[in-house]
Each structure stands twice: as C-alpha cells, then as structure tokens.
Design an enzyme around this catalytic site. Structure first.
Site, PDB file in Angstrom:
ATOM      1  N   GLU A 111       0.806  -1.210   0.000  1.00  0.00           N
ATOM      2  CA  GLU A 111       0.000   0.000   0.000  1.00  0.00           C
ATOM      3  C   GLU A 111       0.847   1.272   0.000  1.00  0.00           C
ATOM      4  OE1 GLU A 111      -4.118  -1.260   2.051  1.00  0.00           O
ATOM      5  OE2 GLU A 111      -2.527  -0.874   3.488  1.00  0.00           O
ATOM      6  N   CYS A 125       3.100   8.493   1.219  1.00  0.00           N
ATOM      7  CA  CYS A 125       3.711   7.566   2.161  1.00  0.00           C
ATOM      8  C   CYS A 125       3.931   6.255   1.412  1.00  0.00           C
ATOM      9  CB  CYS A 125       2.737   7.395   3.323  1.00  0.00           C
ATOM     10  SG  CYS A 125       3.272   6.262   4.577  1.00  0.00           S
ATOM     11  N   CYS A 132       6.424  -7.034   7.331  1.00  0.00           N
ATOM     12  CA  CYS A 132       7.468  -6.427   8.158  1.00  0.00           C
ATOM     13  C   CYS A 132       7.998  -7.482   9.115  1.00  0.00           C
ATOM     14  CB  CYS A 132       6.887  -5.249   8.939  1.00  0.00           C
ATOM     15  SG  CYS A 132       8.137  -4.205   9.721  1.00  0.00           S
ATOM     16  N   CYS A 136       6.203  -4.499  16.072  1.00  0.00           N
ATOM     17  CA  CYS A 136       5.828  -3.466  17.040  1.00  0.00           C
ATOM     18  C   CYS A 136       4.384  -3.745  17.447  1.00  0.00           C
ATOM     19  CB  CYS A 136       5.969  -2.075  16.440  1.00  0.00           C
ATOM     20  SG  CYS A 136       7.659  -1.731  15.896  1.00  0.00           S
ATOM     21  N   CYS A 139       1.262  -1.834  15.893  1.00  0.00           N
ATOM     22  CA  CYS A 139       1.254  -1.585  14.440  1.00  0.00           C
ATOM     23  C   CYS A 139       0.598  -2.733  13.691  1.00  0.00           C
ATOM     24  CB  CYS A 139       2.686  -1.395  13.950  1.00  0.00           C
ATOM     25  SG  CYS A 139       2.795  -1.101  12.169  1.00  0.00           S
ATOM     26  N   HIS A 243       8.447   6.358  20.476  1.00  0.00           N
ATOM     27  CA  HIS A 243       7.306   5.757  21.177  1.00  0.00           C
ATOM     28  C   HIS A 243       7.492   5.434  22.655  1.00  0.00           C
ATOM     29  CE1 HIS A 243       5.787   5.673  17.200  1.00  0.00           C
ATOM     30  NE2 HIS A 243       6.403   4.580  16.821  1.00  0.00           N
ATOM     31  N   CYS A 361      -1.433   6.143   9.933  1.00  0.00           N
ATOM     32  CA  CYS A 361      -0.182   5.533  10.409  1.00  0.00           C
ATOM     33  C   CYS A 361      -0.455   4.199  11.070  1.00  0.00           C
ATOM     34  CB  CYS A 361       0.487   6.392  11.470  1.00  0.00           C
ATOM     35  SG  CYS A 361       0.973   7.987  10.926  1.00  0.00           S
TER      36      CYS A 361
HETATM   37  N1  SAH Z   1       9.301   0.692  10.117  1.00  0.00           N
HETATM   38  C1  SAH Z   1       9.479   2.105   9.973  1.00  0.00           C
HETATM   39  C2  SAH Z   1       8.563   2.693   8.918  1.00  0.00           C
HETATM   40  C3  SAH Z   1       7.084   2.652   9.283  1.00  0.00           C
HETATM   41  S1  SAH Z   1       6.615   4.247   9.726  1.00  0.00           S
HETATM   42  C4  SAH Z   1       9.267   2.766  11.303  1.00  0.00           C
HETATM   43  O1  SAH Z   1       8.838   2.094  12.234  1.00  0.00           O
HETATM   44  O2  SAH Z   1       9.582   3.933  11.445  1.00  0.00           O
HETATM   45  C5  SAH Z   1       5.016   4.062  10.348  1.00  0.00           C
HETATM   46  C6  SAH Z   1       4.833   4.940  11.545  1.00  0.00           C
HETATM   47  O3  SAH Z   1       3.518   4.770  12.083  1.00  0.00           O
HETATM   48  C7  SAH Z   1       5.804   4.578  12.630  1.00  0.00           C
HETATM   49  O4  SAH Z   1       6.182   5.712  13.345  1.00  0.00           O
HETATM   50  C8  SAH Z   1       4.946   3.695  13.472  1.00  0.00           C
HETATM   51  O5  SAH Z   1       5.475   3.524  14.743  1.00  0.00           O
HETATM   52  C9  SAH Z   1       3.628   4.420  13.446  1.00  0.00           C
HETATM   53  N2  SAH Z   1       2.497   3.563  13.826  1.00  0.00           N
HETATM   54  C10 SAH Z   1       2.437   2.218  13.721  1.00  0.00           C
HETATM   55  N3  SAH Z   1       1.237   1.780  14.136  1.00  0.00           N
HETATM   56  C11 SAH Z   1       0.521   2.851  14.506  1.00  0.00           C
HETATM   57  C12 SAH Z   1      -0.810   3.030  14.979  1.00  0.00           C
HETATM   58  N4  SAH Z   1      -1.628   1.999  15.146  1.00  0.00           N
HETATM   59  N5  SAH Z   1      -1.221   4.283  15.242  1.00  0.00           N
HETATM   60  C13 SAH Z   1      -0.402   5.328  15.034  1.00  0.00           C
HETATM   61  N6  SAH Z   1       0.848   5.217  14.565  1.00  0.00           N
HETATM   62  C14 SAH Z   1       1.317   4.001  14.310  1.00  0.00           C
END
Ligand code: SAH
Length: 386
Positions: A111, A125, A132, A136, A139, A243, A361
């Site tokens: 996506e 984006c 992945c 996390c 996520c 985070h 995000c």
């Molecule tokens: N793997 C890289 C690129 C992904 S960026 C990284 O972690 O930076 C995607 C962003 O969205 C990251 O900052 C991630 O932590 C954030 N994110 C992931 N899940 C989320 C959620 N459920 N709500 C808000 N932000 C989230």
C-alpha cells in the site's frame, strides 16, 4: 497426473513477458540498454533519454519518445513496456487521503497513501517491504509477516502511480499536489537500504521525478547501525519511531530496542550527517492510553532529545481490527503536547488522516503472505496446466 510444462507460453523462461522500464534507476536503465547491445556511451545516452520521457514526462508509450530513433523505439516496444504495477485497489477517504494497493507480482501487494496538506503541498507515504519483520505491538503491518523487500523500481512505481492520479505530467509543472515523500508505509526501510537508496536517487533526480532529497523523509524503528549510512548514501531527512522514553517499555512495544537500545540509537542519531536547525530529526511518538502518555514521560522525552535538532510528532494511536491498545484521551494528548511546547517544540500533534479507509499511520496491511518453495512450484505447475 503428470503435468508437462509448456515452455512456449508467453511469460516463461524461454520467451519472457515484456518487463516495464518505468521506475528503473539510471544505472539500471543503462544496463538494460547495454544488454540490447548498445556501446556503453550510447547506452548511457539512451538511458538518459528514457529517464526523461518516463520520469519527467510520464509517457507510457515508446511512440511518444520523439528523439529516439524509430527502429530503436520499435525494438524497445517489442522487449519492454512502460506501465506501472496493476492497481488492485484504490480508496479515497472523506478527508481527501487516498490509498492505493499495488500488485507488484502474483500475491505481492503493498500500500501507498497520499496525504494532502502535509509537507509543502502533500506527501506520499510509500512502502519499502511487503509485510514487516519488526512486530511493534501497536502496528497493524507488524501482524503481517515479511513477504519480501520491494525493489527500487517497485518503490519508485508507487510515486509514478500517485503522480499519474494526482498531478499528471511533466514533473516540473507548478501547483504540484505531490511534493514530499515519506518512507512510512509498510516495512522497515533500513532493512532494505540498498533498494531504498536507489529509489531515492531516482525520485530526487532533477531530470526525472524531481522531488528534492530534503523533501524525502525516511522513518526507522531504530536500526542503529544503518542510520549514518542512510544519511551518507541518501542525504534524506531522518525520522525515528521512538514511542517510549525508557528501555523497559521500548523493549516491549518496539522490540527491535532489545537489539539496539536507546543509548545506541541516540549515538547513531547524533552522528547523522548534516543535522542542524534547518535539518532536524523527526521523532514519532504514538499516544497509547495508559502505556506511554504520562506527563513524566513527556518530561523524559524532552530530556532525551536534549542537544538533538528535533521535531516531535505525537501520533494519536490509530486502531485496527483486533488492536490491543486505545488512543490516549484528547486532553491527555494536549497536556503532553503542552510540556513539549513549553520546551520549544511547536505544534507536535499529528492529525489522524484517512482512518476511515485504514490508511492512517500503522493501519496498513495487505493480504499477501510468503509462500513456501513447494507452494510456488505447485502454483507454477497449475498455471502452466491451465
Ligand atoms: N518501520 C518504519 C517505517 C514505518 S513508519 C518505522 O517504524 O519507522 C510508520 C509509523 O507509524 C511509525 O512511526 C509507526 O510507529 C507508526 N504507527 C504504527 N502503528 C501505529 C498506529 N496503530 N497508530 C499510530 N501510529 C502508528
């Protein structure tokens, strides 16, 4: 039943289906031209012409390339195509956010999300991997196993798809809606750095797509040993998915922290080339109710960032089906932001965009799964038998 492979079919090893050149880097284009038998110098010249037609003018037919000799155009047309990956799905949010699901190959889907009013005019984006490896806990992409890295061409093709839809071509038209790129889609860009760096070369090329390196932001969950290399190879802007402000919590919610802890991460961040007031690191901090949103943690965050040219992005947690967290209350987010404001960080709350189409995000996820070698073989046999 015995199945015979028919090697005369279009698309098999004996006569490969035409491949697209769109999105290839200049060196890759040159290599393709040399493979056609052109001298290196000629190949380099042709590659530059192709780059301009494809990535500056966005043409999708060789016939439009008026400065390429007719017989070469015909030869190129037999061997190659200029199309983008198939768009398996396209959704538009109430707030103008758009999401594309590109099919890079059978069962390989990823996506990209266009967010208006971010950056100079709007940001795309992009995904760097399908799935992945990081897990996390907040996520959605983290619940999808890694299928594979995207190639540089596949990363660039996400930009081509968006420009086709949003801006049309050529690249230098005024009033572009797509002015910024963020590597914040699916995947961990620093686990695919070679392809990400090559894609950034192509996206930032002034004779092509022409989105400057300062408008390209690469986000990492903290692959510390690759951070300086990212800066040296791409000159892109750095974003860190932080985070948490202590190792205990970060080990739990961003498990890569067990490998590279906060101390190691911050040593790498401080060494990022070219940092200064006009080149700040963006720190992303997802607001999880009762997990990381206390005022003490806001103060810890300020302390942690001391001496690092930084911007902070508080991201209200975006829920997804089955997600184990809640978003912090709005008052809590504002109080948390106020501590940061007092410390000199301006407007740190990121408005959630595209939640209604699961484009915000951390909400990205595709149905693609990695197939075993046996499954792939079986599918190839079945396809051949059709
Ligand atoms: N793997 C890289 C690129 C992904 S960026 C990284 O972690 O930076 C995607 C962003 O969205 C990251 O900052 C991630 O932590 C954030 N994110 C992931 N899940 C989320 C959620 N459920 N709500 C808000 N932000 C989230």
């Amino acid at each position: 039943m015995k199945i015979e492979l028919d090697l005369t079919r279009r698309g098999d090893a004996a006569s490969p289906a035409p491949r697209s050149l769109a999105g290839l880097s200049l060196p890759a284009l040159k290599a393709e031209m040399e493979a056609l038998g052109l001298e290196p110098k000629k190949a380099g010249m042709r590659a530059k012409q192709l780059r301009r037609w494809m990535h500056h003018f966005g043409v999708q037919e060789f016939d439009g390339m008026t400065d390429v000799a007719k017989d070469l155009r015909a030869e190129l047309g037999e061997k190659f195509i200029l199309t983008r990956p198939e768009i398996a799905d396209h959704q538009v949010s109430r707030d103008g956010t758009q999401k594309w699901l590109a099919r890079f190959g059978p069962g390989i889907e990823g996506e990209s999300v266009y967010i208006p009013d971010v950056g100079k005019a709007g940001a795309l984006c992009v995904s760097s991997q399908v799935g992945c490896t990081l897990n996390c806990t907040f996520c959605h992409t983290g619940t999808q196993k890694l299928v594979r890295n995207l190639t540089a061409q596949e990363i660039v093709s996400q930009v081509l798809i968006a420009r086709d839809a949003l801006d049309g071509w050529p690249s230098d038209e005024e009033d572009r809606r797509l002015t910024n790129i963020v590597f914040m889609g699916m995947g961990e860009p620093l686990y695919n750095l070679d392809n990400v760096a090559e894609a950034i070369d192509t996206i930032s090329d002034g004779d092509g797509i022409a989105i400057g390196r300062r408008r390209i932001n690469v986000s990492t969950a903290g692959v510390a040993p690759k951070i300086v290399e990212l800066g040296e190879r791409t000159n892109a802007m750095l974003a860190i998915s932080l985070h948490a402000t202590n190792d205990d919590l970060r080990n739990e919610i961003v498990p890569i922290n067990r490998k590279y802890n906060l101390k190691e991460l911050f040593e790498a961040i401080r060494a990022y080339p070219g940092l200064g007031n006009s080149r700040r690191v963006t720190f992303e901090y997802v607001m999880l109710k009762g997990v990381n949103d206390s005022l003490a943690e806001a103060r810890d965050l300020v302390r942690l960032l001391r001496g690092v040219p930084a911007k902070i992005n508080l991201i209200p947690f975006n829920p997804w089906p089955g997600s184990p967290y809640e978003c912090s209350d709005w008052d809590t987010i504002e109080e948390f932001a106020e501590v940061l404001n007092q410390a000199g960080y301006a407007s740190p709350i990121r408005t959630p965009r595209g939640r209604d189409i699961l484009a915000a995000c951390g909400q990205l996820r595709s149905e693609s799964v990695k197939k075993s070698a046996a499954e792939k073989r079986r599918e190839a046999l079945e396809a051949a038998a059709e």
